[in-house]
Motif scaffolding. Structure first.
Motif, PDB file in Angstrom:
ATOM      1  N   LEU A  46       0.876  -1.168   0.000  1.00 48.69           N
ATOM      2  CA  LEU A  46       0.000   0.000   0.000  1.00 48.69           C
ATOM      3  C   LEU A  46       0.910   1.213   0.000  1.00 48.69           C
ATOM      4  N   VAL A  47       0.933   1.966  -1.118  1.00 52.21           N
ATOM      5  CA  VAL A  47       1.944   3.010  -1.294  1.00 52.21           C
ATOM      6  C   VAL A  47       1.288   4.306  -1.735  1.00 52.21           C
ATOM      7  N   LEU A  48       2.114   5.376  -1.680  1.00 58.65           N
ATOM      8  CA  LEU A  48       1.681   6.649  -2.240  1.00 58.65           C
ATOM      9  C   LEU A  48       1.930   6.649  -3.751  1.00 58.65           C
ATOM     10  N   GLY A  49       1.062   7.318  -4.476  1.00 65.34           N
ATOM     11  CA  GLY A  49       1.223   7.442  -5.917  1.00 65.34           C
ATOM     12  C   GLY A  49       0.869   8.847  -6.376  1.00 65.34           C
ATOM     13  N   ARG A  50       1.524   9.289  -7.436  1.00 65.72           N
ATOM     14  CA  ARG A  50       1.198  10.603  -7.985  1.00 65.72           C
ATOM     15  C   ARG A  50       0.602  10.415  -9.365  1.00 65.72           C
ATOM     16  N   VAL A  51      -0.555  11.020  -9.586  1.00 66.89           N
ATOM     17  CA  VAL A  51      -1.235  10.901 -10.878  1.00 66.89           C
ATOM     18  C   VAL A  51      -0.496  11.767 -11.889  1.00 66.89           C
ATOM     19  N   LEU A  52       0.089  11.101 -12.903  1.00 63.68           N
ATOM     20  CA  LEU A  52       0.837  11.839 -13.935  1.00 63.68           C
ATOM     21  C   LEU A  52      -0.093  12.415 -14.989  1.00 63.68           C
ATOM     22  N   GLU A  53      -1.021  11.592 -15.421  1.00 62.19           N
ATOM     23  CA  GLU A  53      -1.972  12.024 -16.447  1.00 62.19           C
ATOM     24  C   GLU A  53      -3.130  11.042 -16.464  1.00 62.19           C
ATOM     25  N   PHE A  54      -4.211  11.432 -17.104  1.00 55.68           N
ATOM     26  CA  PHE A  54      -5.349  10.509 -17.243  1.00 55.68           C
ATOM     27  C   PHE A  54      -6.174  10.940 -18.444  1.00 55.68           C
ATOM     28  N   SER A  55      -6.953  10.011 -18.931  1.00 54.61           N
ATOM     29  CA  SER A  55      -7.912  10.306 -19.989  1.00 54.61           C
ATOM     30  C   SER A  55      -9.260   9.756 -19.567  1.00 54.61           C
ATOM     31  N   GLU A  56     -10.310  10.511 -19.850  1.00 52.18           N
ATOM     32  CA  GLU A  56     -11.647  10.072 -19.475  1.00 52.18           C
ATOM     33  C   GLU A  56     -12.296   9.343 -20.641  1.00 52.18           C
ATOM     34  N   GLU A  57     -12.974   8.234 -20.326  1.00 50.69           N
ATOM     35  CA  GLU A  57     -13.619   7.426 -21.352  1.00 50.69           C
ATOM     36  C   GLU A  57     -15.027   7.094 -20.879  1.00 50.69           C
ATOM     37  N   THR A  58     -15.982   7.239 -21.813  1.00 50.39           N
ATOM     38  CA  THR A  58     -17.368   6.867 -21.515  1.00 50.39           C
ATOM     39  C   THR A  58     -17.687   5.595 -22.277  1.00 50.39           C
ATOM     40  N   HIS A  59     -18.166   4.579 -21.582  1.00 48.48           N
ATOM     41  CA  HIS A  59     -18.406   3.281 -22.197  1.00 48.48           C
ATOM     42  C   HIS A  59     -19.884   3.068 -22.478  1.00 48.48           C
ATOM     43  N   LYS A  60     -20.173   1.958 -23.133  1.00 43.53           N
ATOM     44  CA  LYS A  60     -21.530   1.692 -23.610  1.00 43.53           C
ATOM     45  C   LYS A  60     -22.557   1.663 -22.475  1.00 43.53           C
ATOM     46  N   ASN A  61     -22.149   1.238 -21.311  1.00 48.16           N
ATOM     47  CA  ASN A  61     -23.081   1.176 -20.181  1.00 48.16           C
ATOM     48  C   ASN A  61     -23.324   2.531 -19.539  1.00 48.16           C
ATOM     49  N   GLY A  62     -22.752   3.600 -20.112  1.00 51.29           N
ATOM     50  CA  GLY A  62     -22.921   4.943 -19.588  1.00 51.29           C
ATOM     51  C   GLY A  62     -21.938   5.314 -18.502  1.00 51.29           C
ATOM     52  N   LYS A  63     -21.068   4.374 -18.110  1.00 51.75           N
ATOM     53  CA  LYS A  63     -20.089   4.615 -17.047  1.00 51.75           C
ATOM     54  C   LYS A  63     -18.913   5.394 -17.607  1.00 51.75           C
ATOM     55  N   THR A  64     -18.518   6.473 -16.895  1.00 48.12           N
ATOM     56  CA  THR A  64     -17.338   7.241 -17.272  1.00 48.12           C
ATOM     57  C   THR A  64     -16.207   6.882 -16.324  1.00 48.12           C
ATOM     58  N   ILE A  65     -15.084   6.477 -16.913  1.00 48.23           N
ATOM     59  CA  ILE A  65     -13.923   6.098 -16.102  1.00 48.23           C
ATOM     60  C   ILE A  65     -12.726   6.941 -16.511  1.00 48.23           C
ATOM     61  N   ARG A  66     -11.721   6.891 -15.638  1.00 42.35           N
ATOM     62  CA  ARG A  66     -10.466   7.553 -15.969  1.00 42.35           C
ATOM     63  C   ARG A  66      -9.381   6.485 -16.099  1.00 42.35           C
ATOM     64  N   TRP A  67      -8.672   6.538 -17.201  1.00 36.06           N
ATOM     65  CA  TRP A  67      -7.527   5.650 -17.435  1.00 36.06           C
ATOM     66  C   TRP A  67      -6.296   6.468 -17.058  1.00 36.06           C
TER      67      TRP A  67
END
Length: 846
Positions: free
Chosen positions: A48-69
């Motif tokens: 269980l560690v600390l992490g820094r978010v470098l970048e992300f892209s948002e994606e909306t899928h067929k089920n209507g769920k929006t996630i971040r990669w």
């Protein structure tokens, strides 16, 4: 009281290698009740560690769920080469459904191989078209709180990617859960438990209750009427001996509680709310002094501590409008009540999202008044729990200063100069004790100076009061130390109960249980053998039970002993009959699916003596009470005869292949009384009677000779309805101490080898004549040849005339030394009929 071990270590130099369980063992030996030791965070394992978010892209899928990669830097040791995925630098690709973070934020990451609470294992798995190589965590997923609206975003300087997140999150800690007894109210604080731990380990204790031990101690000059003080007036100094306020301004209501503060409050069993509220809760847990904060902008005029007017209203912090009693102690201002003293604050001055000026209240309230108020309004709180057990009256200035200090350090506030202090803490009364009293009472020879050392460790001031006496002044936080034997208990406790020798007393020869004890055991065995199951109940009742049983207003059973320390306001009396508890047990069993129930209870009832009883004396503990003191105590106690009662409903005999069943009835209740009498070696006389709560036509009075010892029969339909019992429920109650049983040997029955001779008689009597009277007359008239009488029929109708009934009996005769002739049997029968005719007006039915 839940105490995190890390918090305890701030005030006690515990050995570095001791665990929470080690500390719990020491505290248990010191007399505290440590129920459990919880290993908080132990259910989170793996990386269980600390992490820094470098970048992300948002994606909306067929089920209507929006996630971040997301591309997350988790440190060189844990990063993966993702150049083939177009990543700018080594990182891990993680799918996250939350959207409350930005690139550059520091987050908490569970890597594959970790296990979260509930046994949730983290693996690299394909989801939403990507391989998610870990999980970005929320507070609830780590067991750190209930927030699951988004993931945890840490301060940028909390650490570096790849650092172990456990210490940064204060994840793991041992938490001691202590059941604090009423005499140890000081242990409802980390301060109190730390003092006990320091004594148990013999190490230094740093008292957070001393003003000098508060880092960055602020000015306490100008006590009472100093510049900037908030005005206070106390109208009931007995119920409020000390009242302190300090005021801070410029507080930032948007400032968040630091993670260490929120975690400690949470581990101690309270819910983090906001910085100002968390600080007041933190100080209460730390010192044991309840604190209340008022929004200064919502206060109107002087704070006044006074008794409530009967019927006055207050809306407490839980949103409930409460109608007050004149015994309630209130905190008020010009607008009216703003708090229920020692219990809960009011909603009008609550610290809110816009509060920038805070008036800090730290007061001391009399314990019994707080307890009455909390019970009256059914409003237990963390504050009332502490005040009921007694809070250190020296703490208010320290606690208010500690809260102000934290509001300055964590919320950017400024402390107004001066402190308002109304009243003063009462000085503890010194207790004189013989220096050798602990040794004489406990049976342990304490080393010279050991008693002084142990009492000093408690916090007491010990000085010599003569060659063989000590004068001990208890500390302000121990209001329970008022007697020399209280001090003896402290010496024994701290020295170790395991050092007290176990010496069994020598039992005097030739003694055993008494005749009455043997009798009661024999009776209960007989009742249990007759098919009844014991169902003991509490001896507490209320007027509602008497009403349900249909007792008249002048019934002697309504005159009951009232408890001074009742458990429930609905049951403030000691029982005068066993029926309320027994019938409640029957109803409970029927409600849980039992159909055929037959239960009994044997126990004491409590019958007040006629007239006004004198209050019982308080007996001494330093010597044996005198005969006069014991007699006065006995005179003040109610009479306590032992009784036995049964209750039954449903079938007494069940149906089966052997034939039809039989429902229980009033006759079974009377038969239970005969079982009791038979076990006691006495014969009951049964007469028709009318007595609540029985049916007037199906109630029997039970007599041992001429002494009324009980009643039995079917319960009145109104009683059955009021108590929610099955129809035709029957009951019996008999006074065991009223039975004329003796300790004489029971003669063995005579056994004859000669044949029995049976004669049947049918007697016509008036319908008002009890069958028991007819049977008694037959027994007396038949003489010593009679072996038994059994009634086998009763008839009423045209053949015997209106107002008459026919009773048929089987008379069995037998002689011990010969076969009876017909003439002898007939003569005995005629003699029995003659006595029955003389006494009851019976005539032979033709």
């Amino acid at each position: 009281m839940r105490v995190p071990l890390s918090w305890l270590r701030e005030y006690v130099d515990l050995p570095a290698d001791v665990s929470g369980r080690d500390v719990a063992d020491r505290l248990i030996r010191a007399g505290l009740e440590v129920e459990t030791v919880e290993e908080a965070g132990a259910d989170v394992t793996g990386p269980l560690v600390l992490g820094r978010v470098l970048e992300f892209s948002e994606e909306t899928h067929k089920n209507g769920k929006t996630i971040r990669w997301c591309a997350v830097d988790v440190g060189p040791e844990h990063n993966a080469d993702r150049s083939g995925e177009g990543a700018a630098s080594p990182s891990r690709g993680i799918v996250c459904g939350a959207r409350n973070f930005e690139a550059g934020d520091l987050v908490v990451v569970c890597l594959p191989g970790a296990v979260l609470p509930g046994g949730f294992a983290i693996t690299a798995r394909k989801t939403y078209g990507h391989v998610s190589d870990g999980m970005i965590c929320s507070e609830r997923e780590l067991g750190l709180g209930d927030d699951h609206a988004g993931i945890m975003v840490l301060d940028p300087d909390a650490g570096s990617p790849g650092d172990d997140a456990g210490p940064i999150l204060y994840l793991r800690d041992d938490v001691l859960d202590i059941a604090v007894t009423p005499d140890r109210g000081y242990c409802l604080s980390v301060r109190g438990v730390a003092r006990e731990a320091a004594t148990a380990y013999g190490v230094e204790f740093r008292d957070p209750g001393e003003l000098s031990n508060i880092a960055g101690t602020m000015d306490t000059s100008g006590l009472a009427d100093g510049p900037g003080d908030y005005p206070v007036r106390v109208e009931d100094p007995e119920r409020c001996p000390v009242f302190v306020t300090r005021t801070v301004t410029g507080f930032d209501p948007t400032a968040p509680s630091p993670r260490w503060l929120r975690r400690r409050v949470q581990l101690a069993g309270m819910r983090p709310i906001s910085l100002a509220v968390d600080i007041t809760n933190y100080v209460m847990l730390e010192l044991g002094q309840p604190i209340h904060g008022y929004d200064r902008d919502q206060l109107a005029g002087t704070i006044v501590v006074r008794r409530a007017d009967d019927g006055e209203k207050l809306t407490t912090l839980d949103g409930v409008v409460r109608t007050l009693d004149e015994d309630d102690l209130l905190i008020t201002d010009d607008s009216g009540p703003i708090g229920l003293a020692g219990v809960m604050g009011g909603g009008t001055t609550e610290l809110g999202a816009n509060t920038s000026s805070v008036v800090i209240e730290a007061a001391n309230f009399e314990p019994t008044g707080v307890a009455r108020t909390a019970r009256r309004h059914k409003l237990p709180s963390e504050a009332s729990r502490r005040f009921e057990r007694g809070v250190d009256p020296q703490l208010p200035v320290v606690a208010a200063t500690r809260v102000a200090q934290l509001l300055v350090e964590l919320g950017g506030a400024t402390v107004e100069p001066g402190v308002t202090l109304v009243g003063s803490a009462p000085a503890p009364a010194p207790v004189d004790i013989a220096a050798d009293l602990p040794a004489r009472v406990v049976g342990v020879e304490y080393a010279p100076g050991e008693v002084n050392r142990l009492l000093t460790a408690v916090g007491a001031d010990v000085v010599a009061a003569g060659s063989d006496r000590l004068r001990v002044t208890p500390p302000s936080w121990r209001p329970d130390l008022t007697d020399p034997f209280d001090l003896v208990e402290e010496v024994a406790r701290l020295h170790g109960y395991d050092a007290v020798p176990s010496v069994l007393p020598v039992a005097p020869p030739g003694r055993g249980i008494t005749f009455r004890q043997r009798l009661h055991r024999r009776i209960e065995r007989a009742v249990a053998s007759a098919g009844f199951v014991e169902a003991p109940s509490y001896p507490f009742v209320g007027e509602a039970e008497f009403d349900a049983l249909g007792f008249p207003a002048d019934d002697a059973r309504r005159r009951a002993t009232r408890l001074a320390n009742r458990i429930s306001d609905e049951q403030p009396l000691l029982r005068t009959t066993l029926l309320p508890g027994l019938l409640a047990s029957l109803r409970r069993n029927v409600g849980r699916g039992a159909v055929d129930v037959a239960i009994y209870e044997a126990g004491l009832v409590f019958l007040p003596k006629p007239g006004e009883a004198e209050p019982p004396p308080r007996l001494p503990v330093e010597r044996r009470p005198s005969e006069d003191e014991l007699a006065a105590l006995e005179a003040a106690l109610p009479d306590q005869p032992r009784r036995l009662a049964v209750a039954l409903c449903g079938d007494r005999e069940r149906a089966g292949w052997w034939g039809p069943g039989r429902s229980s009835s009033w006759a079974d209740a009377i038969e239970a009384a005969r079982v009791v009498a038979g076990a006691a070696g006495v014969t009951l006389r049964v007469e028709q009677a009318e007595a609540a709560p029985w049916h007037p036509g199906r109630c029997a009075a039970l007599y041992d000779g001429t002494t009324l010892v009980g009643h039995a029969g079917e319960l009145h339909p109104r009683v059955v309805q009021a108590l929610g019992l099955p129809a035709r429920t029957s009951a019996m109650e008999i006074e065991l101490d009223g039975l004329s049983a003796t300790d004489d040997p029971v003669p063995a029955p005579a056994v004859s080898t000669f044949p029995v001779a049976t004669q049947d008689v049918a007697l016509v009597v008036d319908v008002a004549v009890p069958a028991a009277d007819v049977e008694s007359a037959l027994r007396e008239g038949a003489g010593e040849l009679l072996e038994s009488v059994r009634q086998f029929d009763v008839y009423s109708g045209a053949q015997v005339g209106e107002g008459r009934k026919s009773l048929a009996y089987a008379l069995r005769f037998r002689a011990p030394d010969r076969t009876l002739t017909v003439e002898e049997t007939t003569a005995a029968r005629d003699a029995a009929v003659a006595v029955a005719a003389e006494r009851t007006g019976a005539t032979l039915r033709g």
